[in-house]
Write an enzyme that holds these catalytic residues in place. Structure first.
Site, mmCIF file in Angstrom:
data_model
loop_
_atom_site.group_PDB
_atom_site.id
_atom_site.type_symbol
_atom_site.label_atom_id
_atom_site.label_comp_id
_atom_site.label_asym_id
_atom_site.label_seq_id
_atom_site.Cartn_x
_atom_site.Cartn_y
_atom_site.Cartn_z
ATOM 1 N N TYR A 101 0.851 -1.199 0.000
ATOM 2 C CA TYR A 101 0.000 0.000 0.000
ATOM 3 C C TYR A 101 0.885 1.246 0.000
ATOM 4 O O TYR A 101 2.110 1.155 0.089
ATOM 5 C CB TYR A 101 -0.954 -0.044 1.196
ATOM 6 C CG TYR A 101 -2.004 -1.113 1.012
ATOM 7 C CD1 TYR A 101 -3.109 -0.887 0.196
ATOM 8 C CD2 TYR A 101 -1.864 -2.363 1.596
ATOM 9 C CE1 TYR A 101 -4.056 -1.878 -0.012
ATOM 10 C CE2 TYR A 101 -2.807 -3.360 1.406
ATOM 11 C CZ TYR A 101 -3.910 -3.111 0.592
ATOM 12 O OH TYR A 101 -4.843 -4.094 0.379
ATOM 13 N N HIS A 102 0.240 2.416 -0.062
ATOM 14 C CA HIS A 102 0.997 3.665 -0.186
ATOM 15 C C HIS A 102 1.914 3.882 1.029
ATOM 16 O O HIS A 102 1.651 3.412 2.126
ATOM 17 C CB HIS A 102 0.041 4.842 -0.341
ATOM 18 C CG HIS A 102 -1.067 4.840 0.672
ATOM 19 N ND1 HIS A 102 -2.125 3.967 0.594
ATOM 20 C CD2 HIS A 102 -1.247 5.560 1.787
ATOM 21 C CE1 HIS A 102 -2.931 4.176 1.620
ATOM 22 N NE2 HIS A 102 -2.418 5.135 2.373
ATOM 23 N N GLY A 103 3.000 4.614 0.788
ATOM 24 C CA GLY A 103 3.889 4.996 1.884
ATOM 25 C C GLY A 103 4.804 3.892 2.379
ATOM 26 O O GLY A 103 5.476 4.070 3.392
#
Ligand SMILES: CC(C)(COP(=O)(O)OP(=O)(O)OC[C@H]1O[C@@H](n2cnc3c(N)ncnc32)[C@H](O)[C@@H]1OP(=O)(O)O)[C@@H](O)C(=O)NCCC(=O)NCCS
Length: 260
Positions: A101-103
């Site tokens: 997922y993001h980050g």
């Protein structure tokens, strides 16, 4: 080439409840776009065309917010959902069917003063098949995250993770219970969006209540057994005790009266 891209798109659609069509994935999914650019940059990198490879991956970063070093090794069906802020370092190795997922950072730790000597050593993690890494998680160092492990959002992982473990927190610790562990490798957990299972994972509160109820049943059976034994042997203690208790409590009340 197109077959494998189609398979990648299908894999992304299967893992994102929000994806409605292949065209939507191609046009609107930075994870897909970054992966296409990475495949081209990696092709150049493996042929020692290093600067153009780096430049291409830099363009990918500008367009998608996802930074994948062209030297990273990535298997089939990587799904980077949302994507912004993902960093995948040069010596990272990613198995098939991994979800990020993001980050998320797949990074190194403590750059040494002599970066020349570090250049050819492994500095970044290896994620085995089916791993899910939650948003904002930092996976830092040259260790292995075992098959189908789940890393919670914002966790910081700095050492090996066993297969199928669920890790949360800083530093990340396993929250797996014995019941949650698939008993055999063959019992592979299905992909669940966001790594969050529903359904037949036992609720810990319900489990604790079940344990207490079992204990109450056992104690009740034991009391019945003792009462039967007492009656059989002619001991009349229970009734005597009750009478003694009543008179003691009457006395007790006399003492307490007036104190509160
Ligand atoms: C780690 C994860 C996979 C665990 O899911 P799960 O198996 O359903 O676990 P539960 O939700 O039952 O949580 C179990 C315990 O861990 C804690 N926990 C769960 N995720 C956590 C996290 N990221 N950090 C710290 N603690 C966490 C819960 O509070 C709970 O604690 P408790 O037993 O004291 O109440 C999931 O919580 C997660 O972080 N998934 C990633 C989601 C994500 O990145 N989404 C972005 C989508 S855009």
């Amino acid at each position: 080439m197109f077959k494998s891209l189609r398979a990648e798109i299908d894999g992304m659609m299967a893992r994102d409840p929000a994806a409605r069509s292949r065209l939507e994935v191609v046009l609107c999914y930075p994870g897909f776009q970054a992966l296409v650019i990475y495949r081209a940059a990696n092709w150049l990198w493996r042929r020692d065309v290093r600067l153009p490879a780096r430049f291409l991956s830099h363009i990918g970063r500008v367009l998608t917010g996802i930074e994948i070093h062209p030297g990273a090794t990535i298997g089939r069906n990587l799904f980077i959902d949302h994507g912004m802020g993902v960093v995948i370092g040069e010596t990272s190795e990613i198995g098939d069917d991994v979800t990020l997922y993001h980050g998320v950072t797949l990074g190194g730790v403590s750059p040494s003063e002599n970066s020349e000597s570090q250049r050819n050593t492994k500095r970044h993690p290896t994620l085995e098949r089916g791993v899910i890494v939650g948003s904002g998680a930092q996976v830092l160092g040259p260790f292995t995250v075992g098959e189908c492990a789940r890393i919670g959002a914002n966790a910081v992982v700095a050492k090996d993770v066993p297969a199928r473990a669920t890790m949360v927190g800083i530093p990340a610790k396993s929250i797996n219970t014995a019941q949650q562990q698939p008993r055999r490798a063959a019992e592979e957990p299905p992909f669940i969006a966001y790594g969050t299972p529903t359904g037949d994972i036992p609720d810990p509160v319900a489990r604790a209540l079940d344990g207490l109820l079992d204990e109450v049943h056992q104690l009740r059976a034991r009391v019945n057994e003792l009462e039967t034994q007492a009656q059989d042997s002619g001991v009349d203690g229970v009734e005597d005790g009750e009478q003694r208790g009543e008179s003691e409590s009457a006395d007790g009340h006399e003492h307490l009266r007036g104190k509160c």
